[in-house]
Design an enzyme around this catalytic site. Structure first.
Site, PDB file in Angstrom:
ATOM      1  N   ARG A  37       0.669  -1.156  -0.604  1.00 53.96           N
ATOM      2  CA  ARG A  37      -0.258  -0.283   0.120  1.00 53.96           C
ATOM      3  C   ARG A  37       0.950   1.000   0.276  1.00 53.96           C
ATOM      4  O   ARG A  37       0.231   2.042  -0.373  1.00 53.96           O
ATOM      5  CB  ARG A  37      -0.895   0.269   0.837  1.00 53.96           C
ATOM      6  CG  ARG A  37      -1.675   1.060   1.092  1.00 53.96           C
ATOM      7  CD  ARG A  37      -3.140   1.060   2.527  1.00 53.96           C
ATOM      8  NE  ARG A  37      -3.917   1.982   2.536  1.00 53.96           N
ATOM      9  CZ  ARG A  37      -5.106   2.685   3.453  1.00 53.96           C
ATOM     10  NH1 ARG A  37      -4.373   1.997   5.024  1.00 53.96           N
ATOM     11  NH2 ARG A  37      -5.976   3.041   2.827  1.00 53.96           N
ATOM     12  N   SER A 100      -7.344   6.620  -0.608  1.00 56.21           N
ATOM     13  CA  SER A 100      -6.865   5.360  -0.480  1.00 56.21           C
ATOM     14  C   SER A 100      -8.042   4.562   0.631  1.00 56.21           C
ATOM     15  O   SER A 100      -8.154   4.326   1.944  1.00 56.21           O
ATOM     16  CB  SER A 100      -5.257   5.065  -0.145  1.00 56.21           C
ATOM     17  OG  SER A 100      -4.963   3.738  -0.267  1.00 56.21           O
ATOM     18  N   SER A 101      -8.900   3.791  -0.209  1.00 54.35           N
ATOM     19  CA  SER A 101      -9.883   3.219   0.625  1.00 54.35           C
ATOM     20  C   SER A 101      -9.045   2.117   1.880  1.00 54.35           C
ATOM     21  O   SER A 101      -8.423   2.021   1.503  1.00 54.35           O
ATOM     22  CB  SER A 101     -10.696   2.022  -0.373  1.00 54.35           C
ATOM     23  OG  SER A 101     -11.337   2.847  -0.863  1.00 54.35           O
ATOM     24  N   MET A 102     -10.224   1.723   2.886  1.00 51.29           N
ATOM     25  CA  MET A 102      -9.286   1.039   3.891  1.00 51.29           C
ATOM     26  C   MET A 102      -9.498  -0.551   3.350  1.00 51.29           C
ATOM     27  O   MET A 102     -10.449  -0.673   2.495  1.00 51.29           O
ATOM     28  CB  MET A 102     -11.490   1.129   4.722  1.00 51.29           C
ATOM     29  CG  MET A 102     -10.617  -0.008   5.639  1.00 51.29           C
ATOM     30  SD  MET A 102     -12.914   0.684   6.967  1.00 51.29           S
ATOM     31  CE  MET A 102     -12.146  -0.498   8.509  1.00 51.29           C
ATOM     32  N   PRO A 103      -8.248  -0.906   3.999  1.00 54.40           N
ATOM     33  CA  PRO A 103      -8.181  -2.124   3.341  1.00 54.40           C
ATOM     34  C   PRO A 103      -9.019  -3.633   2.921  1.00 54.40           C
ATOM     35  O   PRO A 103      -9.154  -3.964   2.413  1.00 54.40           O
ATOM     36  CB  PRO A 103      -6.621  -2.993   4.078  1.00 54.40           C
ATOM     37  CG  PRO A 103      -5.946  -1.233   3.988  1.00 54.40           C
ATOM     38  CD  PRO A 103      -7.368  -0.693   4.548  1.00 54.40           C
TER      39      PRO A 103
END
Length: 412
Positions: A37, A100-103
């Site tokens: 990430r 950046s979306s929640m993993p």
């Protein structure tokens, strides 16, 4: 632990968290390890909080490397842009516009996509480029098309992808239109939310293909839907879990000030007074909002809070014809209501809530969506059970807020 030791442990620690939650599966682990990430997170970020939609203040990697690194390897979303790039200063802007979306969400959606090597994939919303990189590693960059409406974000993502060794076809444009030149696709995935499924996403998907997208009504509440596309051009499938994404720009709404609803007069203007036993607190959870939203179309809530813990729940319709307020006072069991306009919005909410309770308070996974030539319909348990609401509000005594009503010009 020094910075280098922490950096070495960061991706592994996040992987352990994600695998422990069941979000990161063994088949996606090689892609996670190949494109970590932190390769795709910009130098300036606003860390979010897992399970919420609030952002912390700005963190700059050059000034706070430890805080930046910790934020990147936390299972939480990260805001990377405010106000379509117009705000770049300290603190926070007005409206987050890229992230950046929640993993957990990233890998849950990728799992729902059921993608296989060699599949051709259309991604709507390139963002930082991390999702496109994960897909490129999994199916081959030559099979990935990613569309981003923001030129700056697209440029930065393209650079990060190239540095990671991937060159998918990165297009700048309206994601709602898809990208027909690269189709047809086996899979379509959106990393932005929608209130209606763009027809292009269905027509550009092969029969038997899958579309995965966050879908939510105007009222609030949102969930990821997994649609299977049929040979006749229709698509249907269940919602697989709740979500909270930024709206596709082409489907954003502009909401009018309450003065437009009250005709320039002070509240309650020409509103009709009533009472209700249903607490505003009972209609604020995400799943409840979803169930209400699919039955109360083109209406949205807003909460005006007061220092004593009380608040007013405002309801308004997008046509700017109807409004309602419900006053919440802690400890009360009956609440004052005012409603104005041709729609009785609080009555509609009460009916929708009664419908939801009467069917066992169904969670997101019991709902589904069908998209066809007549539009789209939400259903419960099976496609032959479309969602609709009936009923009315209950009368009764009331609790009034001990405050003077401010003029409507002071309300957003």
């Amino acid at each position: 632990m020094n910075v280098h030791e922490e950096m070495a442990a960061g991706p592994e620690g996040l992987a352990a968290v994600l695998m422990g939650k069941g979000a990161l599966t063994s088949d996606w682990l090689p892609s996670y390890e190949a494109v970590p990430r932190h390769w795709f997170v910009p130098e300036v970020i606003w860390p979010g909080r897992g399970g919420g939609n609030r952002q912390d203040d700005r963190v700059m990697r050059g000034e706070e490397p430890d805080a930046w690194w910790a934020a990147v390897h936390r299972d939480a979303p990260i805001t990377t842009q405010w106000d379509d790039g117009e705000y770049t200063g300290p603190g926070k802007g007005r409206i987050p516009s890229s992230s950046s979306s929640m993993p957990t969400m990233v890998f849950s959606m990728l799992d729902a996509l059921s993608v296989e090597k060699g599949h051709r994939v259309l991604e709507i919303g390139t963002g930082t480029g991390w999702n496109a990189a994960l897909l490129s590693h999994r199916v081959g960059a030559e099979n990935v098309v990613t569309v981003e409406v923001d030129e700056g974000s697209a440029r930065d993502a393209r650079r990060r992808l190239a540095e990671a060794g991937f060159e998918p076809l990165a297009v700048v444009g309206d994601g709602g239109e898809g990208y027909a030149e690269g189709g047809p696709y086996d899979r379509v995935i959106a990393t932005c939310s929608i209130g209606r499924v763009p027809r292009a996403w269905v027509t550009q998907t092969k029969p038997g293909g899958i579309v995965v997208a966050p879908w939510g009504p105007v009222y609030g509440g949102e969930a990821v839907v997994r649609l299977s596309v049929a040979g006749d051009g229709t698509a249907a499938g269940r919602f697989v879990g709740s979500s909270a994404f930024m709206r596709l720009r082409a489907q954003r709404s502009v909401r009018k000030h309450v003065r437009e609803y009250l005709g320039g007069c002070d509240w309650p203007a020409d509103g009709v007074r009533g009472t209700t036993f249903l607490s505003p607190d009972a209609v604020g959870e995400w799943e409840v909002m979803f169930a209400i939203g699919v039955q109360v179309p083109h209406a949205f809530p807003w909460m005006e809070s007061y220092e004593d813990g009380s608040y007013t729940l405002w309801l308004r319709d997008t046509a700017v014809t109807s409004w309602a307020t419900v006053d919440y006072v802690p400890g009360c069991v009956e609440f004052e209501v005012y409603q104005g306009g041709p729609r009785r919005l609080w009555d509609e909410v009460v009916a929708a809530h009664r419908w939801w309770e009467g069917r066992g308070r169904p969670g997101i996974e019991r709902f589904g969506l069908t998209v066809d030539g007549d539009g789209e319909r939400v259903w419960l348990d099976s496609a032959d059970r479309p969602v609709c609401g009936t009923g009315s509000a209950m009368p009764g005594p009331t609790c009034r807020l001990p405050r003077a009503e401010p003029p409507c010009r002071d309300k957003p």
